[in-house]
Design an enzyme around this catalytic site. Structure first.
Site, short mmCIF file in Angstrom:
data_model
loop_
_atom_site.label_atom_id
_atom_site.label_comp_id
_atom_site.label_asym_id
_atom_site.label_seq_id
_atom_site.Cartn_x
_atom_site.Cartn_y
_atom_site.Cartn_z
N GLU A 167 -28.39 -58.45 -8.45
CA GLU A 167 -27.88 -58.88 -7.14
C GLU A 167 -28.44 -58.11 -5.95
O GLU A 167 -27.68 -57.67 -5.08
CB GLU A 167 -26.34 -58.82 -7.14
CG GLU A 167 -25.73 -59.67 -8.24
CD GLU A 167 -24.22 -59.56 -8.31
OE1 GLU A 167 -23.63 -58.79 -7.53
OE2 GLU A 167 -23.61 -60.23 -9.17
N ASN A 209 -31.59 -60.04 -12.33
CA ASN A 209 -30.44 -60.94 -12.49
C ASN A 209 -29.75 -61.16 -11.14
O ASN A 209 -29.50 -60.20 -10.41
CB ASN A 209 -29.46 -60.28 -13.48
CG ASN A 209 -28.36 -61.22 -13.94
OD1 ASN A 209 -28.63 -62.32 -14.40
ND2 ASN A 209 -27.11 -60.75 -13.84
N HIS A 246 -22.77 -69.10 -11.53
CA HIS A 246 -21.32 -69.24 -11.27
C HIS A 246 -21.16 -70.43 -10.30
O HIS A 246 -21.51 -70.32 -9.13
CB HIS A 246 -20.77 -67.97 -10.61
CG HIS A 246 -20.84 -66.78 -11.50
ND1 HIS A 246 -20.08 -66.67 -12.65
CD2 HIS A 246 -21.57 -65.65 -11.43
CE1 HIS A 246 -20.34 -65.50 -13.24
NE2 HIS A 246 -21.25 -64.87 -12.52
N GLU A 275 -24.56 -65.92 -16.89
CA GLU A 275 -23.11 -65.73 -16.66
C GLU A 275 -22.45 -67.07 -16.35
O GLU A 275 -21.57 -67.16 -15.49
CB GLU A 275 -22.87 -64.76 -15.49
CG GLU A 275 -23.55 -63.42 -15.65
CD GLU A 275 -23.29 -62.45 -14.50
OE1 GLU A 275 -22.41 -62.72 -13.66
OE2 GLU A 275 -23.98 -61.42 -14.46
N ASP A 277 -20.39 -70.12 -15.61
CA ASP A 277 -19.03 -70.70 -15.58
C ASP A 277 -18.98 -71.73 -14.47
O ASP A 277 -19.72 -71.63 -13.49
CB ASP A 277 -17.92 -69.64 -15.48
CG ASP A 277 -18.07 -68.67 -14.32
OD1 ASP A 277 -18.81 -68.97 -13.36
OD2 ASP A 277 -17.42 -67.61 -14.36
O1 G2I Z 1 -18.00 -61.32 -10.42
C1 G2I Z 1 -18.46 -62.04 -11.53
C2 G2I Z 1 -19.73 -61.45 -12.06
C3 G2I Z 1 -20.86 -61.61 -11.06
N1 G2I Z 1 -22.11 -61.11 -11.58
C4 G2I Z 1 -22.09 -59.75 -12.09
C5 G2I Z 1 -20.95 -59.55 -13.08
O2 G2I Z 1 -20.91 -58.21 -13.49
C6 G2I Z 1 -19.64 -59.97 -12.47
O3 G2I Z 1 -18.62 -59.73 -13.46
C7 G2I Z 1 -17.38 -59.34 -12.96
C8 G2I Z 1 -16.42 -59.17 -14.11
O4 G2I Z 1 -16.27 -60.41 -14.76
C9 G2I Z 1 -15.07 -58.69 -13.60
O5 G2I Z 1 -14.23 -58.36 -14.71
O6 G2I Z 1 -17.52 -58.13 -12.27
C10 G2I Z 1 -16.31 -57.75 -11.65
C11 G2I Z 1 -16.55 -56.52 -10.79
O7 G2I Z 1 -17.58 -56.70 -9.93
C12 G2I Z 1 -15.26 -57.46 -12.71
O8 G2I Z 1 -14.05 -57.17 -12.11
C13 G2I Z 1 -13.53 -55.91 -12.40
C14 G2I Z 1 -12.47 -55.59 -11.38
O9 G2I Z 1 -13.09 -55.53 -10.10
C15 G2I Z 1 -11.86 -54.27 -11.69
O10 G2I Z 1 -10.81 -54.04 -10.78
C16 G2I Z 1 -11.36 -54.26 -13.11
O11 G2I Z 1 -10.88 -52.97 -13.44
O12 G2I Z 1 -12.97 -55.91 -13.70
C17 G2I Z 1 -12.49 -54.67 -14.07
C18 G2I Z 1 -12.05 -54.70 -15.53
O13 G2I Z 1 -11.11 -55.74 -15.73
#
Ligand code: G2I
Length: 438
Positions: A167, A209, A246, A275, A277
């Site tokens: 990103e 990515n 996404h 990724e 969805d």
């Molecule tokens: O945002 C969707 C994805 C976009 N591309 C990069 C990916 O790495 C990203 O994944 C998401 C995760 O699916 C989330 O699970 O990235 C988020 C953070 O940027 C993740 O969220 C985080 C929360 O921000 C935290 O507060 C939490 O502790 O997930 C953590 C674990 O549940």
């Protein structure tokens, strides 16, 4: 360069990829769909493997104790991405102190179940540990490169492909790099990260990515494309581009998606959907999933698709129900559409002295759907149709169809070589399979 974990059936990939492309071109012209489903895969990864591709998912470590979750993940997917556990804040919480426990748990689960791993991610403006967020300049550049080296070295030999940089471009029309602390260390920070990753794990494929890079007309897509073209021309070690994919109603799958994937592939890199969805439900969601799958299959260098979670309830945006399994672990309509599309890669060329039949899902209602069949290679054919589960037939057209459940037999009734049936789903929305003799 040798790769440690090549995708299955790599040797036949180029050929099957071309066949898949040809089949899709035919689909567009004739309105046909999946060729006969002999040997069709009954899971996502088996079906994807028919064209030498993988089908993956993101896994959250804390869900590995959920039996329903792991049984679906184990059954359906063969490429695993840690949803959060290999990110910068997880792996280097204090500068110079690395913690691989959570990442290792996911890698161990994947490898011990015969799966491959996508590493996500080595350098990113987001989810940086606090100490890194406070850094700038040369100090940050050195810390970032050390992070890349340490993490990629730890997982050396276990990773199919790394999202080396994630990103790095701005959204909108500027086509500019994102103004992050990493970017402020100098515009060459991305290639520096790729060189460090190559040195640390020479056998992993190295990907850039990003998201919102799906529409070929968008400035961000072109900016990433220009960077990759530049890297390739200067020999910067980049092997692949990840398209996060996404989607939602404000950001639907663009009609240029296939063109985008193909244009990147034509630069000489692999492309991966990393990724996926799609927010929504029912047929419209299913059709978008099918479109993405079809686009990947039409591009020889599209190596596979990963969805960003297993069940809707596991998603980072669960309220949008954007995945292939519902919150109870049931296959959604989108699952059937993706599976059918993956299975359409099975070779459908008519044998010299016989016939072949293609099977296509058509109109759909709350309780039933139409299936059309097109026979090639013979005018004196018999098509044996295998319904799925407790499906039953409501009616048929343009052929004599015997039977209403289980296996049906269709023969010509003077209306040519294309016919159809209406099927009551009775809970099973999977496409019937068919074989032709003649
Ligand atoms: O945002 C969707 C994805 C976009 N591309 C990069 C990916 O790495 C990203 O994944 C998401 C995760 O699916 C989330 O699970 O990235 C988020 C953070 O940027 C993740 O969220 C985080 C929360 O921000 C935290 O507060 C939490 O502790 O997930 C953590 C674990 O549940």
């Amino acid at each position: 360069m040798t790769r440690l974990n090549p995708p299955r059936r790599t040797s036949g990939r180029r050929l099957t990829g071309i066949l898949a492309g040809a089949a899709i071109a035919l689909t567009g012209v004739l309105g046909l769909g999946a060729p006969a489903a002999q040997g069709a895969g009954s899971t996502l990864h088996d079906a994807a493997a028919e064209s030498g591709r993988y089908f993956g998912t993101a896994i959250a470590g804390y869900r590995l104790s959920d039996g329903q979750y792991t049984s679906i993940a184990d059954r359906e997917f063969d490429m695993i991405t840690a949803e959060n556990e290999m990110k910068l804040d997880a792996t280097e919480p204090q500068q110079g102190t690395f913690d691989f426990a959570a990442g290792d748990q996911i890698v161990d689960w994947a490898l011990s179940n015969g799966k491959q791993v996508r590493g996500h991610t080595l350098a990113w403006h987001s989810q940086q540990p606090q100490w890194m967020q406070n850094m700038e300049g040369q100090q940050l550049r050195a810390a970032m490169l050390n992070h890349v080296t340490q993490v990629a070295s730890h997982y050396r030999g276990q990773i199919y492909s790394w999202d080396v940089v994630n990103e790095a471009f701005e959204d909108g029309t500027s086509g500019a790099r994102r103004n992050s602390n990493l970017q402020r260390t100098g515009g060459d920070w991305i290639e520096a990260a790729f060189y460090a990753a190559r040195q640390a794990d020479p056998n992993a494929k190295l990907c850039y990515n990003d998201y919102n890079t799906d529409n070929w007309e968008h400035a961000k897509t072109r900016a990433v494309y220009d960077m990759v073209a530049d890297f390739v021309s200067r020999g910067v070690p980049i092997d692949c581009v990840g398209f996060q994919a996404h989607f939602n109603s404000g950001n639907p799958v663009p009609s240029s998606y296939h063109e985008t994937l193909q244009n990147f592939a034509d630069l000489g890199v692999d492309v991966q959907i990393t990724e996926l969805d799609i927010e929504g439900s029912g047929q419209s969601q299913a059709e978008q999933f099918r479109g993405v799958t079809q686009a990947c299959m039409a591009v020889t260098r599209c190596e596979g698709i990963s969805v960003w979670g297993v069940r809707d309830s596991d998603s980072w945006r669960a309220e949008g129900t954007p995945l292939l399994f519902d919150g109870s672990g049931n296959e959604k309509l989108a699952y059937s559409y993706v599976l059918d599309q993956l299975n359409s890669a099975s070779e459908g060329t008519p044998p010299v002295d016989g016939c072949s039949v293609s099977v296509t899902r058509a109109d759909e209602w709350g309780d039933r759907f139409n299936v059309t069949f097109a026979v090639e290679g013979s005018s004196a054919w018999q098509v044996d149709i295998q319904l799925q589960g407790v499906q039953s037939v409501q009616n048929a057209w343009n052929a004599d169809v015997q039977g209403s459940t289980g296996t049906l037999t269709a023969t010509p009734n003077g209306n040519g070589d294309a016919f159809g049936i209406t099927v009551y789903a009775n809970g099973s929305w999977s496409l019937p399979t068919a074989t032709c003799s003649g």
